[in-house]
Design a protein around this motif. Structure first.
Motif, PDB file in Angstrom:
ATOM      1  N   ARG A 178      -9.207   6.207  -0.938  1.00  0.00           N
ATOM      2  CA  ARG A 178      -9.255   4.796  -1.331  1.00  0.00           C
ATOM      3  C   ARG A 178      -7.853   4.284  -1.660  1.00  0.00           C
ATOM      4  NH1 ARG A 178     -11.450   4.895  -5.955  1.00  0.00           N
ATOM      5  NH2 ARG A 178     -13.512   5.441  -5.247  1.00  0.00           N
ATOM      6  N   GLU A 179      -7.072   5.090  -2.383  1.00  0.00           N
ATOM      7  CA  GLU A 179      -5.694   4.697  -2.708  1.00  0.00           C
ATOM      8  C   GLU A 179      -4.858   4.491  -1.452  1.00  0.00           C
ATOM      9  OE1 GLU A 179      -3.360   6.305  -6.175  1.00  0.00           O
ATOM     10  OE2 GLU A 179      -4.981   7.790  -6.058  1.00  0.00           O
ATOM     11  N   ILE A 180      -5.019   5.377  -0.487  1.00  0.00           N
ATOM     12  CA  ILE A 180      -4.286   5.253   0.772  1.00  0.00           C
ATOM     13  C   ILE A 180      -4.678   3.968   1.485  1.00  0.00           C
ATOM     14  CG2 ILE A 180      -4.032   6.233   3.097  1.00  0.00           C
ATOM     15  CD1 ILE A 180      -4.211   9.030   1.717  1.00  0.00           C
ATOM     16  N   LEU A 181      -5.967   3.716   1.587  1.00  0.00           N
ATOM     17  CA  LEU A 181      -6.432   2.502   2.255  1.00  0.00           C
ATOM     18  C   LEU A 181      -5.940   1.246   1.546  1.00  0.00           C
ATOM     19  CD1 LEU A 181     -10.095   3.526   3.173  1.00  0.00           C
ATOM     20  CD2 LEU A 181      -8.138   3.314   4.716  1.00  0.00           C
ATOM     21  N   GLU A 182      -6.012   1.240   0.226  1.00  0.00           N
ATOM     22  CA  GLU A 182      -5.551   0.081  -0.541  1.00  0.00           C
ATOM     23  C   GLU A 182      -4.053  -0.149  -0.337  1.00  0.00           C
ATOM     24  OE1 GLU A 182      -6.790   1.004  -4.526  1.00  0.00           O
ATOM     25  OE2 GLU A 182      -8.791   0.176  -4.204  1.00  0.00           O
ATOM     26  N   THR A 183      -3.287   0.932  -0.353  1.00  0.00           N
ATOM     27  CA  THR A 183      -1.840   0.812  -0.179  1.00  0.00           C
ATOM     28  C   THR A 183      -1.502   0.301   1.215  1.00  0.00           C
ATOM     29  OG1 THR A 183      -1.480   2.584  -1.778  1.00  0.00           O
ATOM     30  CG2 THR A 183       0.356   2.051  -0.312  1.00  0.00           C
ATOM     31  N   LEU A 184      -2.178   0.827   2.231  1.00  0.00           N
ATOM     32  CA  LEU A 184      -1.931   0.353   3.594  1.00  0.00           C
ATOM     33  C   LEU A 184      -2.368  -1.100   3.753  1.00  0.00           C
ATOM     34  CD1 LEU A 184      -2.927   3.484   5.697  1.00  0.00           C
ATOM     35  CD2 LEU A 184      -0.616   2.596   5.290  1.00  0.00           C
ATOM     36  N   ALA A 185      -3.458  -1.478   3.106  1.00  0.00           N
ATOM     37  CA  ALA A 185      -3.916  -2.869   3.178  1.00  0.00           C
ATOM     38  C   ALA A 185      -2.910  -3.808   2.522  1.00  0.00           C
ATOM     39  CB  ALA A 185      -5.284  -3.003   2.522  1.00  0.00           C
ATOM     40  N   ASP A 186      -2.312  -3.362   1.426  1.00  0.00           N
ATOM     41  CA  ASP A 186      -1.360  -4.194   0.687  1.00  0.00           C
ATOM     42  C   ASP A 186       0.039  -4.193   1.303  1.00  0.00           C
ATOM     43  OD1 ASP A 186      -3.348  -4.778  -1.145  1.00  0.00           O
ATOM     44  OD2 ASP A 186      -2.649  -3.334  -2.631  1.00  0.00           O
ATOM     45  N   SER A 187       0.473  -3.041   1.806  1.00  0.00           N
ATOM     46  CA  SER A 187       1.872  -2.892   2.230  1.00  0.00           C
ATOM     47  C   SER A 187       2.086  -2.900   3.731  1.00  0.00           C
ATOM     48  CB  SER A 187       2.427  -1.574   1.674  1.00  0.00           C
ATOM     49  OG  SER A 187       2.345  -1.564   0.273  1.00  0.00           O
ATOM     50  N   GLY A 188       1.022  -2.789   4.493  1.00  0.00           N
ATOM     51  CA  GLY A 188       1.189  -2.702   5.937  1.00  0.00           C
ATOM     52  C   GLY A 188       1.468  -1.279   6.367  1.00  0.00           C
ATOM     53  N   PRO A 189       1.870  -1.083   7.608  1.00  0.00           N
ATOM     54  CA  PRO A 189       2.095   0.276   8.112  1.00  0.00           C
ATOM     55  C   PRO A 189       3.149   1.025   7.293  1.00  0.00           C
ATOM     56  CG  PRO A 189       2.105  -1.308   9.905  1.00  0.00           C
ATOM     57  CD  PRO A 189       2.097  -2.095   8.631  1.00  0.00           C
ATOM     58  N   LEU A 190       2.854   2.311   7.037  1.00  0.00           N
ATOM     59  CA  LEU A 190       3.778   3.153   6.275  1.00  0.00           C
ATOM     60  C   LEU A 190       3.807   4.556   6.861  1.00  0.00           C
ATOM     61  CD1 LEU A 190       2.775   2.250   2.610  1.00  0.00           C
ATOM     62  CD2 LEU A 190       4.938   1.700   3.703  1.00  0.00           C
TER      63      LEU A 190
ATOM     64  N   CYS B 201     -10.743  -1.519   6.419  1.00  0.00           N
ATOM     65  CA  CYS B 201     -10.891  -2.712   5.570  1.00  0.00           C
ATOM     66  C   CYS B 201     -12.345  -2.893   5.140  1.00  0.00           C
ATOM     67  CB  CYS B 201     -10.403  -3.956   6.308  1.00  0.00           C
ATOM     68  SG  CYS B 201      -8.620  -4.007   6.560  1.00  0.00           S
ATOM     69  N   ALA B 202     -13.267  -2.658   6.067  1.00  0.00           N
ATOM     70  CA  ALA B 202     -14.688  -2.773   5.743  1.00  0.00           C
ATOM     71  C   ALA B 202     -15.093  -1.721   4.710  1.00  0.00           C
ATOM     72  CB  ALA B 202     -15.529  -2.627   7.011  1.00  0.00           C
ATOM     73  N   ARG B 203     -14.567  -0.508   4.847  1.00  0.00           N
ATOM     74  CA  ARG B 203     -14.864   0.551   3.874  1.00  0.00           C
ATOM     75  C   ARG B 203     -14.369   0.152   2.485  1.00  0.00           C
ATOM     76  NH1 ARG B 203     -12.790   6.865   4.126  1.00  0.00           N
ATOM     77  NH2 ARG B 203     -13.125   7.300   1.919  1.00  0.00           N
ATOM     78  N   LEU B 204     -13.161  -0.381   2.412  1.00  0.00           N
ATOM     79  CA  LEU B 204     -12.618  -0.830   1.122  1.00  0.00           C
ATOM     80  C   LEU B 204     -13.492  -1.918   0.517  1.00  0.00           C
ATOM     81  CD1 LEU B 204      -8.736  -1.212   1.325  1.00  0.00           C
ATOM     82  CD2 LEU B 204     -10.063   0.289  -0.155  1.00  0.00           C
ATOM     83  N   ALA B 205     -13.866  -2.893   1.326  1.00  0.00           N
ATOM     84  CA  ALA B 205     -14.697  -3.994   0.837  1.00  0.00           C
ATOM     85  C   ALA B 205     -16.039  -3.474   0.333  1.00  0.00           C
ATOM     86  CB  ALA B 205     -14.900  -5.028   1.930  1.00  0.00           C
TER      87      ALA B 205
END
Length: 88
Positions: A9-21, A65-69
């Protein structure tokens, strides 16, 4: 120690907020070891929640994104009472 689900979840949230990393940047952002993050990214790739855009660099997918939501919806609608609510 962070659970696998929490880490993902942290990884998904970070990628959603910061873009590709890159994995090393992602690990630094969430304060986890790069190998731990790399393993979690492999699981997220298998689930198609993220995609590789080359050289261990990842971005979130629509499924991610759907999983996070969904996780946020389930968490915010949980029927968990605080300790005080149980007192009479």
């Amino acid at each position: 120690m962070t659970s696998r689900t929490d880490l993902e979840r942290e990884i998904l949230e970070t990628l959603a907020d910061s873009g590709p990393l890159y994995v090393v940047d992602l690990a630094a952002d969430i304060d986890e070891h790069p190998l731990t993050v790399d393993d979690a990214c492999d699981r997220l790739l298998d689930e198609r929640d993220i995609r590789s855009i080359g050289c261990r660099r990842y971005e979130i997918t629509g499924a991610g994104c759907a999983r996070l939501a969904e996780e946020k919806r389930v968490t915010s609608n949980s029927d968990v009472r605080s300790r005080r609510e149980g007192w009479t």
